[in-house]
Design a protein around this motif. Structure first.
Motif, PDB file in Angstrom:
ATOM      1  N   PRO A 122       0.638  -1.171   0.047  1.00 49.15           N
ATOM      2  CA  PRO A 122       0.078   0.097   0.030  1.00 49.15           C
ATOM      3  C   PRO A 122       0.882   1.094   0.150  1.00 49.15           C
ATOM      4  CG  PRO A 122      -1.071  -1.537   1.561  1.00 49.15           C
ATOM      5  CD  PRO A 122       0.634  -2.230   0.988  1.00 49.15           C
ATOM      6  N   ILE A 123       0.422   2.212  -0.737  1.00 53.78           N
ATOM      7  CA  ILE A 123       1.165   3.508  -0.626  1.00 53.78           C
ATOM      8  C   ILE A 123       0.641   4.378   0.505  1.00 53.78           C
ATOM      9  CG2 ILE A 123       1.291   5.577  -2.077  1.00 53.78           C
ATOM     10  CD1 ILE A 123       0.759   3.963  -4.713  1.00 53.78           C
ATOM     11  N   SER A 124       1.742   4.555   1.191  1.00 55.81           N
ATOM     12  CA  SER A 124       1.679   5.499   2.298  1.00 55.81           C
ATOM     13  C   SER A 124       2.565   6.445   2.572  1.00 55.81           C
ATOM     14  CB  SER A 124       1.223   4.374   3.597  1.00 55.81           C
ATOM     15  OG  SER A 124       2.609   4.131   4.074  1.00 55.81           O
ATOM     16  N   HIS A 125       2.151   7.531   3.628  1.00 52.67           N
ATOM     17  CA  HIS A 125       3.289   8.349   4.172  1.00 52.67           C
ATOM     18  C   HIS A 125       4.304   7.768   5.154  1.00 52.67           C
ATOM     19  CE1 HIS A 125       0.735   8.506   7.207  1.00 52.67           C
ATOM     20  NE2 HIS A 125      -0.283   9.435   7.018  1.00 52.67           N
ATOM     21  N   LEU A 132      12.178  12.089   6.973  1.00 57.15           N
ATOM     22  CA  LEU A 132      12.096  13.477   7.341  1.00 57.15           C
ATOM     23  C   LEU A 132      11.423  13.722   8.543  1.00 57.15           C
ATOM     24  CD1 LEU A 132      10.657  14.784   3.860  1.00 57.15           C
ATOM     25  CD2 LEU A 132      13.039  14.660   4.565  1.00 57.15           C
ATOM     26  N   GLY A 133      10.899  12.849   9.244  1.00 59.38           N
ATOM     27  CA  GLY A 133      10.242  13.239  10.535  1.00 59.38           C
ATOM     28  C   GLY A 133       8.933  13.453  10.271  1.00 59.38           C
ATOM     29  N   PRO A 134       8.117  13.657  11.495  1.00 57.86           N
ATOM     30  CA  PRO A 134       6.879  14.063  11.332  1.00 57.86           C
ATOM     31  C   PRO A 134       6.199  15.387  10.945  1.00 57.86           C
ATOM     32  CG  PRO A 134       7.473  13.888  13.502  1.00 57.86           C
ATOM     33  CD  PRO A 134       8.795  13.663  12.862  1.00 57.86           C
ATOM     34  N   ASP A 135       7.338  16.508  11.146  1.00 61.39           N
ATOM     35  CA  ASP A 135       7.199  17.517  11.155  1.00 61.39           C
ATOM     36  C   ASP A 135       7.279  18.691   9.913  1.00 61.39           C
ATOM     37  OD1 ASP A 135       6.411  17.484  13.812  1.00 61.39           O
ATOM     38  OD2 ASP A 135       8.512  17.907  14.542  1.00 61.39           O
ATOM     39  N   VAL A 136       7.540  17.556   8.647  1.00 59.19           N
ATOM     40  CA  VAL A 136       7.916  18.613   7.274  1.00 59.19           C
ATOM     41  C   VAL A 136       6.567  18.077   6.446  1.00 59.19           C
ATOM     42  CG1 VAL A 136       9.114  18.583   5.274  1.00 59.19           C
ATOM     43  CG2 VAL A 136      10.336  18.158   7.661  1.00 59.19           C
ATOM     44  N   PRO A 137       6.019  19.422   6.139  1.00 58.88           N
ATOM     45  CA  PRO A 137       4.890  19.044   5.355  1.00 58.88           C
ATOM     46  C   PRO A 137       5.521  19.019   3.693  1.00 58.88           C
ATOM     47  CG  PRO A 137       5.474  21.687   5.551  1.00 58.88           C
ATOM     48  CD  PRO A 137       6.285  20.806   6.312  1.00 58.88           C
ATOM     49  N   LEU A 149       1.165  11.596  -3.046  1.00 64.14           N
ATOM     50  CA  LEU A 149       1.692  11.474  -1.523  1.00 64.14           C
ATOM     51  C   LEU A 149       1.972  12.392  -0.793  1.00 64.14           C
ATOM     52  CD1 LEU A 149       1.696   8.967   0.307  1.00 64.14           C
ATOM     53  CD2 LEU A 149       4.155   8.555  -0.719  1.00 64.14           C
ATOM     54  N   VAL A 150       1.318  12.503   0.558  1.00 61.23           N
ATOM     55  CA  VAL A 150       1.491  13.738   1.310  1.00 61.23           C
ATOM     56  C   VAL A 150       1.760  13.344   2.730  1.00 61.23           C
ATOM     57  CG1 VAL A 150      -0.086  15.121   0.113  1.00 61.23           C
ATOM     58  CG2 VAL A 150      -0.782  13.996   1.897  1.00 61.23           C
ATOM     59  N   SER A 151       2.477  14.200   3.517  1.00 62.78           N
ATOM     60  CA  SER A 151       2.724  13.754   4.953  1.00 62.78           C
ATOM     61  C   SER A 151       1.782  14.031   5.823  1.00 62.78           C
ATOM     62  CB  SER A 151       4.041  14.396   5.197  1.00 62.78           C
ATOM     63  OG  SER A 151       3.905  15.852   5.106  1.00 62.78           O
ATOM     64  N   PRO A 152       1.808  13.453   7.040  1.00 60.00           N
ATOM     65  CA  PRO A 152       0.789  13.708   7.872  1.00 60.00           C
ATOM     66  C   PRO A 152       0.889  15.080   8.343  1.00 60.00           C
ATOM     67  CG  PRO A 152       2.031  11.942   8.514  1.00 60.00           C
ATOM     68  CD  PRO A 152       3.019  12.461   7.413  1.00 60.00           C
ATOM     69  N   ARG A 153       1.822  16.100   8.377  1.00 57.09           N
ATOM     70  CA  ARG A 153       1.771  17.460   8.323  1.00 57.09           C
ATOM     71  C   ARG A 153       0.888  18.171   7.475  1.00 57.09           C
ATOM     72  NH1 ARG A 153       4.221  21.331  11.767  1.00 57.09           N
ATOM     73  NH2 ARG A 153       4.038  19.636  13.282  1.00 57.09           N
ATOM     74  N   PRO A 180      -6.461   8.843   7.181  1.00 55.05           N
ATOM     75  CA  PRO A 180      -5.649   8.741   5.850  1.00 55.05           C
ATOM     76  C   PRO A 180      -4.342   8.350   5.966  1.00 55.05           C
ATOM     77  CG  PRO A 180      -6.860  10.625   6.744  1.00 55.05           C
ATOM     78  CD  PRO A 180      -6.761  10.051   7.863  1.00 55.05           C
ATOM     79  N   THR A 181      -3.951   7.699   4.798  1.00 52.39           N
ATOM     80  CA  THR A 181      -2.661   7.195   4.501  1.00 52.39           C
ATOM     81  C   THR A 181      -1.613   8.149   3.966  1.00 52.39           C
ATOM     82  OG1 THR A 181      -3.129   6.483   2.465  1.00 52.39           O
ATOM     83  CG2 THR A 181      -3.851   4.814   4.259  1.00 52.39           C
ATOM     84  N   GLY A 182      -2.043   9.174   3.516  1.00 51.41           N
ATOM     85  CA  GLY A 182      -1.417  10.058   2.781  1.00 51.41           C
ATOM     86  C   GLY A 182      -1.691  10.224   1.213  1.00 51.41           C
ATOM     87  N   HIS A 183      -2.134   8.898   0.711  1.00 46.87           N
ATOM     88  CA  HIS A 183      -2.392   8.658  -0.549  1.00 46.87           C
ATOM     89  C   HIS A 183      -3.741   9.333  -1.206  1.00 46.87           C
ATOM     90  CE1 HIS A 183      -2.545   5.520  -4.119  1.00 46.87           C
ATOM     91  NE2 HIS A 183      -2.199   6.690  -4.586  1.00 46.87           N
ATOM     92  N   LEU A 184      -3.495  10.418  -1.794  1.00 45.83           N
ATOM     93  CA  LEU A 184      -4.763  11.130  -2.553  1.00 45.83           C
ATOM     94  C   LEU A 184      -5.057  10.899  -3.992  1.00 45.83           C
ATOM     95  CD1 LEU A 184      -3.864  14.762  -0.998  1.00 45.83           C
ATOM     96  CD2 LEU A 184      -5.175  12.850   0.025  1.00 45.83           C
ATOM     97  N   LEU A 185      -6.265  10.574  -4.246  1.00 42.48           N
ATOM     98  CA  LEU A 185      -6.748  10.317  -5.943  1.00 42.48           C
ATOM     99  C   LEU A 185      -7.324  11.191  -6.357  1.00 42.48           C
ATOM    100  CD1 LEU A 185      -7.218   6.378  -5.003  1.00 42.48           C
ATOM    101  CD2 LEU A 185      -5.322   7.438  -5.980  1.00 42.48           C
ATOM    102  N   GLU A 186      -6.996  11.520  -7.727  1.00 46.27           N
ATOM    103  CA  GLU A 186      -7.960  12.389  -8.474  1.00 46.27           C
ATOM    104  C   GLU A 186      -7.643  13.919  -7.843  1.00 46.27           C
ATOM    105  OE1 GLU A 186      -8.159  11.625 -11.488  1.00 46.27           O
ATOM    106  OE2 GLU A 186      -7.938   9.543 -11.182  1.00 46.27           O
ATOM    107  N   LEU A 187      -7.974  14.816  -8.596  1.00 38.48           N
ATOM    108  CA  LEU A 187      -7.682  16.140  -8.918  1.00 38.48           C
ATOM    109  C   LEU A 187      -8.289  16.989  -7.649  1.00 38.48           C
ATOM    110  CD1 LEU A 187      -7.935  17.266 -12.474  1.00 38.48           C
ATOM    111  CD2 LEU A 187      -5.841  16.143 -11.393  1.00 38.48           C
ATOM    112  N   GLU A 188      -9.682  16.658  -7.320  1.00 37.05           N
ATOM    113  CA  GLU A 188     -10.372  17.279  -6.376  1.00 37.05           C
ATOM    114  C   GLU A 188      -9.618  17.054  -4.820  1.00 37.05           C
ATOM    115  OE1 GLU A 188     -14.757  18.328  -6.447  1.00 37.05           O
ATOM    116  OE2 GLU A 188     -14.411  16.053  -7.156  1.00 37.05           O
TER     117      GLU A 188
END
Length: 534
Positions: A122-125, A132-137, A149-153, A180-188
């Motif tokens: 699975p694709i996850s953050h 990078l640690g938890p604090d980097v966007p 794929l985006v970070s928790p921050r 949320p796993t950090g995986h975003l699908l499609e433009l919206e």
């Protein structure tokens, strides 16, 4: 003929016209059009005191190459940050992120990440946090530009704590506990986070777009079809035109998204009047589905994850109605269709439309049942395909993410370029930049090889779908012109046609494809004006 503005001479000139001198070695240009074809001796009679004469020796001249599917302005925004296109494993991803420079208190951005790097997991953050640690966007665009794929921050900053409902087929991927796993699908879904990213300065965007156009001309491109016209596209293209002539011609097709009402459709109709010296708005871009890799394609049967079963438009009938409205006003329709169900629905919709001067198009066509092949010719619909989608992101043994999701039966009917051409369909070729590189030499080679150029050790993907050298060149020239409703005006070298020409040190029709992919480009000409000198 009148005195030529420009005379080019070369040992080989492929007119692709089937008429005129059998083996021309000279072409004259006057007033932005082809004025004459002949041999080097004829060129003496075409000259005047102001004529520029260039003898290119053993080079080959072809009609100007046209990229069938490109995202210039959108791509300038999507290719910010770290280029992750060479990452092949999760460990490689972590190493690339650790090596990246993170602005103090700012965002780390990246693009081009192939989901195959996760090797079926699975694709996850999690790798982002480990690196990078938890604090980097962090905002990383996957290679298809339909997922990120985006970070928790980053999720926290966007206020995304669980699943969301969208007008389109977008989603925030969550785990079994709804996190949320950090995986975003499609433009919206992507826009939930993307709207927080810092904007480029207008001058920087203008400079990056200008540089992009120069690089396109340097590899032999003379025109391209832009599959977007959003945000600051109009301002940017007009600003570049104020600086001088564009080195590449453009046809823009604005996006039409689910939920677009009559006011939005009227705006697209009004945009069709916009044009400039080397650009115009002509068309409207729809998406009927997303991607196989993200599980958002529209398939007749679910993929191996139980996904890719829905239309991008929650009500497909709304897509059909929007298409009918625009086509009724003479707007050529362009539709992204990846899966078999999506392609079928688009063709069924087009079958109810009046024939258009500029034919309607279907983009990508990744898994195509045999019963749909003949409908492209029957309906006069352009098939627009990108050969490097196949050669860059799939494998002959079907171990890649795309193939394993589809299963062998559907993966075995993939990217059927040769079947479409053999059936008489119009086939335009292109890159889908920034999803894949835009160099047409490599794309033409991939269309012939069904593997990446310069990689003979790679097994070809469905080699029976390889195009001949002439078919591949036609996909960038005569077929591209016909797709734009310009047959007889462009795509060939004949008196009265546009003086758009590409020049290669090697002959694309006789040189081996791997070698042609490395061919120098001595000259590119648009509208009779030299836009690149190698």
């Amino acid at each position: 003929m009148s005195t030529a503005d420009l005379i080019l001479m070369a040992d080989r000139i492929h007119t692709l016209a089937g008429t005129g001198p059998r083996r021309p070695t000279a072409v004259a240009v006057a007033g932005g059009v082809i004025a004459a074809l002949g041999d080097r001796a004829d060129a003496r009679d075409w000259r005047g005191p102001g004529t520029e004469v260039l003898d290119l020796g053993t080079a080959t001249i072809t009609p100007g190459l046209v990229d069938g599917h490109f995202h210039p302005v959108m791509g300038v925004g999507l290719t910010r940050g770290v280029d992750l296109s060479s990452v092949r494993t999760v460990e490689g991803l972590k190493a690339a992120l650790r090596a990246a420079a993170v602005p103090p208190g700012g965002w780390l951005e990246g693009w081009g990440l192939d989901p195959n790097a996760f090797e079926g997991a699975p694709i996850s953050h999690a790798p982002l946090v480990e690196a990078l640690g938890p604090d980097v966007p962090v905002f990383l665009l996957l290679f298809d530009a339909h997922s990120a794929l985006v970070s928790p921050r980053a999720l926290d900053s966007a206020g995304v704590t669980g699943p969301r409902e969208f007008v389109s087929g977008a989603s925030v991927v969550c785990d079994a506990d709804g996190r949320p796993t950090g995986h975003l699908l499609e433009l919206e879904a992507l826009d939930l986070v993307r709207r927080l990213l810092p904007d480029d300065a207008p001058a920087d965007r203008r400079a990056r777009l200008s540089e992009l156009l120069k690089r396109m001309a340097a590899v032999g491109l003379t025109a391209a079809n832009a599959m977007d016209f959003e945000d600051d596209s109009l301002e940017l293209i007009r600003a570049l035109e104020e600086d001088g002539e564009l080195p590449v011609r453009w046809r823009f097709a604005p996006f039409v998204m689910p939920g677009t009402g009559r006011d939005g459709l009227d705006a697209v109709i009004a945009q069709q009047r916009l044009d400039g010296r080397r650009w115009r708005v002509e068309g409207a871009k729809f998406m009927i589905d997303g991607t196989v890799d993200g599980g958002t394609a529209w398939l007749d049967e679910p993929d191996s994850h139980g996904e890719s079963t829905a239309c991008f438009w929650p009500d497909p009938a709304e897509y059909a109605e929007a298409v009918r409205t625009l086509a009724g006003h003479g707007v050529p329709i362009v539709t992204h269709a990846i899966g078999d169900a999506g392609i079928r629905y688009v063709l069924d919709t087009y079958a109810r439309l009046p024939r258009s001067r500029v034919p309607h198009r279907v983009e990508h066509l990744e898994t195509l049942p045999s019963e749909l092949i003949g409908r492209f010719r029957e309906l006069d619909v352009t098939a627009s395909m990108q050969p490097t989608h196949c050669t860059h992101y799939t494998r002959a043994d079907h171990t890649d993410n795309w193939s394993s999701r589809l299963g062998k039966k559907r993966a075995d009917r993939a990217f059927r370029a040769r079947d479409l051409r053999d059936d008489g369909a119009r086939l335009a070729l292109g890159s889908d930049w920034p999803i894949a590189p835009f160099d047409p030499r490599g794309i033409i080679a991939a269309a012939r090889l069904r593997r990446p150029a310069g990689a003979p050790e790679v097994e070809p993907v469905l080699p029976e779908q390889a195009l001949t050298a002439r078919m591949a060149l036609e996909g960038y020239t005569t077929e591209a012109a016909a797709a734009a409703g310009l047959a007889g005006l462009a795509g060939q070298l004949a008196p009265g046609q546009r003086a758009d020409l590409s020049v290669f040190a090697l002959d694309p029709l006789t040189t081996g494809p791997d070698e042609f992919a490395e061919s120098p480009v001595p000259l590119t000409v648009v509208d009779g004006t030299v836009t690149h000198r190698g």
